[in-house]
Design an enzyme around this catalytic site. Structure first.
Site, PDB file in Angstrom:
ATOM      1  N   GLU A   1       0.834  -1.207   0.000  1.00 53.69           N
ATOM      2  CA  GLU A   1       0.000   0.000   0.000  1.00 53.69           C
ATOM      3  C   GLU A   1       0.869   1.258   0.000  1.00 53.69           C
ATOM      4  O   GLU A   1       0.554   2.242  -0.688  1.00 53.69           O
ATOM      5  CB  GLU A   1      -0.919   0.026   1.235  1.00 53.69           C
TER       6      GLU A   1
ATOM      7  N   CYS B   1      -2.446  -2.935   7.425  1.00 54.06           N
ATOM      8  CA  CYS B   1      -2.017  -3.105   8.806  1.00 54.06           C
ATOM      9  C   CYS B   1      -2.417  -1.907   9.661  1.00 54.06           C
ATOM     10  O   CYS B   1      -2.582  -0.790   9.173  1.00 54.06           O
ATOM     11  CB  CYS B   1      -0.507  -3.333   8.874  1.00 54.06           C
TER      12      CYS B   1
ATOM     13  N   CYS C   1      -0.422   1.104   7.477  1.00 58.04           N
ATOM     14  CA  CYS C   1      -0.977   1.360   6.142  1.00 58.04           C
ATOM     15  C   CYS C   1      -2.400   1.884   6.211  1.00 58.04           C
ATOM     16  O   CYS C   1      -2.815   2.659   5.334  1.00 58.04           O
ATOM     17  CB  CYS C   1      -0.924   0.088   5.296  1.00 58.04           C
TER      18      CYS C   1
ATOM     19  N   ARG D   1      10.863 -22.054  -8.274  1.00 58.87           N
ATOM     20  CA  ARG D   1      11.989 -21.876  -7.337  1.00 58.87           C
ATOM     21  C   ARG D   1      12.096 -20.412  -6.900  1.00 58.87           C
ATOM     22  O   ARG D   1      12.351 -20.122  -5.739  1.00 58.87           O
ATOM     23  CB  ARG D   1      13.306 -22.292  -8.011  1.00 58.87           C
TER      24      ARG D   1
ATOM     25  N   ASP E   1      23.304 -36.254  -7.987  1.00 59.76           N
ATOM     26  CA  ASP E   1      23.030 -35.374  -9.127  1.00 59.76           C
ATOM     27  C   ASP E   1      23.765 -34.044  -9.064  1.00 59.76           C
ATOM     28  O   ASP E   1      23.832 -33.334 -10.069  1.00 59.76           O
ATOM     29  CB  ASP E   1      21.530 -35.071  -9.220  1.00 59.76           C
TER      30      ASP E   1
ATOM     31  N   ARG F   1      17.561 -20.228 -13.124  1.00 56.95           N
ATOM     32  CA  ARG F   1      18.320 -19.871 -14.333  1.00 56.95           C
ATOM     33  C   ARG F   1      17.391 -19.268 -15.393  1.00 56.95           C
ATOM     34  O   ARG F   1      17.504 -19.547 -16.565  1.00 56.95           O
ATOM     35  CB  ARG F   1      19.039 -21.107 -14.880  1.00 56.95           C
TER      36      ARG F   1
ATOM     37  N   GLY G   1      15.091 -36.532  -3.262  1.00 55.63           N
ATOM     38  CA  GLY G   1      14.493 -37.595  -4.060  1.00 55.63           C
ATOM     39  C   GLY G   1      13.345 -38.301  -3.368  1.00 55.63           C
ATOM     40  O   GLY G   1      12.672 -37.747  -2.508  1.00 55.63           O
TER      41      GLY G   1
ATOM     42  N   GLN H   1      13.112 -40.651  -1.153  1.00 52.49           N
ATOM     43  CA  GLN H   1      13.113 -40.856   0.299  1.00 52.49           C
ATOM     44  C   GLN H   1      12.832 -39.544   1.032  1.00 52.49           C
ATOM     45  O   GLN H   1      12.156 -39.522   2.064  1.00 52.49           O
ATOM     46  CB  GLN H   1      14.443 -41.458   0.753  1.00 52.49           C
TER      47      GLN H   1
END
Lengths: 362, 362
Positions: B47, B70, B80, B180, B196, B203, B272, B274
Site C-alpha cells: 500500500e 495493517c 498502512c 523456485r 546429481d 536460471r 528424491g 526418500q
C-alpha cells in the site's frame, strides 16, 4: 455428423470384422427421419437400418454416415451405396473413405454417378478414431490395443502388499466398465489373473451382455488357474494367448499370429505391470487409458515393468493427449500414438492389409 | 483484485516474515493511479508503494489490496490503514483479514471509523492461496511446503539406472525455475545431492538473483558433499537440516524445530524419493507440483518411497486439484491439501501461532 459418430459408439466392440458405423438421415425440412448404427456381428449396416427407419421419407434426404457406404454386395445384404440411391437420398455427407479394397472410393463414385451429392472427409479424424479397431485390423492385421492403468498420482497400481481396492473411485470404475463394453476382448497376465481372480466383465446395468472375451497372457499353454475361470455372464468362452518366457524373466510379447487370431478388433489390456510392459516392448499399444486418483501411495507397485527402454530420448514423441476429463475426484487421460492412426488409404498399408482384407466377411 | 493478486506474486518468496501483498489504486474515473507489491524483506508494504506512486491522485480513489491494511506502527514505517486515510482514499476492497493479532480486523475498523468504505473477503480463497506461506507460518509456525515431482506418465522420476535428463521438456523446466524463484528455500535429500549435484538455482533471465536458499536433508550433521556445494549466484550460504535415521532405513522427518528455524515461509522440496516420503510421512506437504511428460519409462525409479501408508482408505481425501495446465507437451497439475489452508482467524490457530507472531518483524 456428431450424432452419427455418437451412434457409431453403440456398435464399438460388437461389429467385428465389420466397422462400427453410425448413420443419420435428415429430410429436406431438417427432420431426422432415420438413425442407426451397425448391428452386432456387423450386419445390417448402419445405412440399411437407418433407411429402413426412414422408409419413403428418405426421398430427397441427406444421409450423414461416418464411413463411405459400401459398394460390394454380400450374401448378407445389398451394397449400401445402391440402397441409398434406390431410396432416393440426394446427398451423402461422409466421414472417411472405406479402406476396404472392395469399396475404397467406389461407393462414393457410384453415388456421384447416380447424381447424389457427396461430401467426404467431414470430421475425418473423429471418424478414424471411432473406427480405429476396424482400421487397425485392415491396415496392420491385428486388433487396436488399449492399455488401461488405474493409478495413484505417484503411478502406483497397488500398495506394496498388493492391495488395490480401491485406488480409483466409483465413477472411474464405471467408466472402465463402459470401456470394457466397447472391446471384443480383454486381457490380463496370468500373475494378475491368479492373484486377483478378476471377473473382467461389464457390470453396468443394461450392458451385462456386452462383457468381452477374456484372455490370459501366459507362458504356459494352460495356466493352472484357467480351469477356475468362471463363465462370463454372456456365456462366452475363454482363450489362451501363448507367449514364451523372454529375457530378464519377463513375459515375452505375444506372437503376431496370436494377436491376429484373436476374434477382436479391439483388445483391452488391463495388466499387470509385466503384461503391460510386454505389450509396450512389442510396440503393440495404440492407446492409453490412465485413470488417476488424487492420492499418494508411496513405495507401491508400479503399473509398468521394464520395457527395455535404451535411453530417455527414445521415450519421447510417442504419445499425444487425446482427451482429459474428471471422473468424480479422479482424472482420466487418454493418450494415443503420436503417429497417425493407420491411414485410410489401402495404398499406404503394409502387405498384411490385403491379406487380412481378403479374409474379411462383409 | 485480480491485478492486485498478480502483483502479489512478484513478492512471493521475498517478503518473509511479512506477507506478499499486492495493491492497486484506482481513481474515480477508473484509472489505475498506483500499483505495487510488498518489497523484498517485507518493507515497504504494497500500500505504501502504491500510495507513493499515486500521490495526490489517491484522493477519492479506491484501493484494492489482497490483505487487510495493517494497523500497527513499526520502526520501519507507519500503519498502512493510517496512510490510506491520510492520502484521502475513500474505499478499500480487500481480500482477507490479516490474521496477525496486531491487526486482525483493527485495520478495517480504523478505516471505517475514518469514513472509508470497506469491502472485505473479495477473492478470499485466491488471496489465501497467494499468501499461503505467511498464513502457514503464522498459524502453524512453519513454512508452507511444496513437493515437486517431474515424472513420466507411469510415475517415474528416472530410468532404472538413474538417468533423468530429460523427462520433462523445456517449458516445464522453465516453470519449475519460476517456482523456485517464489520460494525462500529449496531442499533435496543428501542422496540426490550427492548423486546429481543439482545447482538448485534459478536460471531464468532476469530472475537469477532470486535463487532460493539451498537445504540438504541429511542424517549426518555435515554431509560429505556439502563442502562441494557451489555458492549460489545470489551469494547465499547453505544450511543443513538435521534429521535422524528412522525406522526402515528411511530418513526420518525433519524436527519441527528445524523447520521452524528455516528463514523461509515457502519451502520447495525437490526430492528424491526418500526425502519426499519423509515429508509426506510427517504430513508436512501442503502442495504438490506434478510435472508430467507424455512418455512411459517402465521399471524406472518411483518418485515417492514408502510413506507408511496403513491402508488405501487412509490415502483418500487428502488432496484436491487446484490447477491443471499444459506446458509444451507436458502437463502440470497442482494439488493442495483437501483441508482448507490455515484459517485467517487467529482464534482457530494452534498455540504456536501467537508465539510465532510475537517473533515476527513487521
Amino acid at each position: 455428423m456428431g450424432a452419427a459418430l455418437a451412434l457409431a459408439e453403440r456398435g464399438r466392440g460388437r461389429t467385428a470384422p465389420n466397422p462400427n458405423v453410425g448413420c443419420v438421415i435428415v429430410d429436406d425440412a431438417g427432420r431426422v427421419v432415420g438413425r442407426c448404427w451397425t448391428q452386432p456381428g456387423g450386419r445390417p449396416h448402419a445405412e440399411a437400418m437407418a433407411l429402413a427407419e426412414a422408409g419413403e421419407r428418405a426421398r430427397g434426404a441427406t444421409a450423414y454416415v461416418t464411413l463411405e457406404p459400401c459398394a460390394h454386395v454380400s450374401t448378407r445384404g445389398p451394397a449400401c451405396s445402391d440402397s441409398l440411391i434406390a431410396a432416393g437420398v440426394t446427398r451423402v455427407v461422409a466421414g472417411i473413405e472405406d479402406p476396404d479394397p472392395r469399396t475404397a472410393g467406389s461407393g462414393f463414385a457410384r453415388l456421384r454417378e447416380a447424381g447424389v451429392a457427396v461430401t467426404a472427409g467431414v470430421r475425418a479424424e473423429d471418424a478414424r478414431r471411432s473406427m480405429a479397431g476396424f482400421l487397425t485390423r485392415l491396415a496392420l492385421g491385428r486388433p487396436f490395443v488399449t492399455l488401461k492403468l488405474a493409478t495413484s498420482l505417484d503411478g502406483c497400481i497397488a500398495m506394496a502388499d498388493g492391495t488395490s481396492r480401491w485406488i480409483t473411485g466409483a465413477e472411474s470404475r464405471a467408466h472402465a466398465h463402459l470401456e470394457r463394453s466397447r472391446h471384443e476382448a480383454i486381457l490380463v497376465g496370468r500373475g494378475t489373473y491368479e492373484a486377483d481372480a478378476p471377473r473382467l466383465d461389464v457390470r453396468l446395468p443394461g450392458l451385462e451382455e456386452r462383457s468381452p472375451e477374456r484372455v490370459i497372457l501366459s507362458t504356459r499353454p494352460h495356466p493352472s488357474g484357467a480351469a477356475r475361470l468362471p463363465p462370463s455372464p454372456a456365456g462366452r468362452g475363454k482363450m489362451l494367448l501363448k507367449a514364451a518366457k523372454g529375457e530378464g524373466g519377463w513375459l515375452s510379447i505375444p506372437s503376431p499370429q496370436a494377436i491376429i487370431d484373436l476374434p477382436a478388433d479391439h483388445l483391452l489390456v488391463e495388466g499387470g505391470a509385466q503384461t503391460a510392459a510386454a505389450f509396450l516392448r512389442a510396440d503393440l499399444v495404440d492407446r492409453l487409458l490412465l485413470y488417476r486418483a488424487p492420492i499418494l501411495i508411496g513405495g507401491g507397485k508400479p503399473g509398468i515393468a521394464d520395457v527395455g527402454l535404451s535411453d530417455l530420448s527414445a521415450a519421447h514423441g510417442r504419445w499425444r493427449l487425446a482427451d482429459a476429463r474428471r471422473l468424480g475426484v479422479d482424472r482420466l487421460e487418454v493418450y494415443e500414438r503420436a503417429s497417425c492412426l493407420p491411414a485410410s488409404s489401402p495404398t499406404s498399408a503394409p502387405s498384411a492389409a490385403s491379406n487380412s482384407a481378403a479374409t474379411r466377411e462383409s
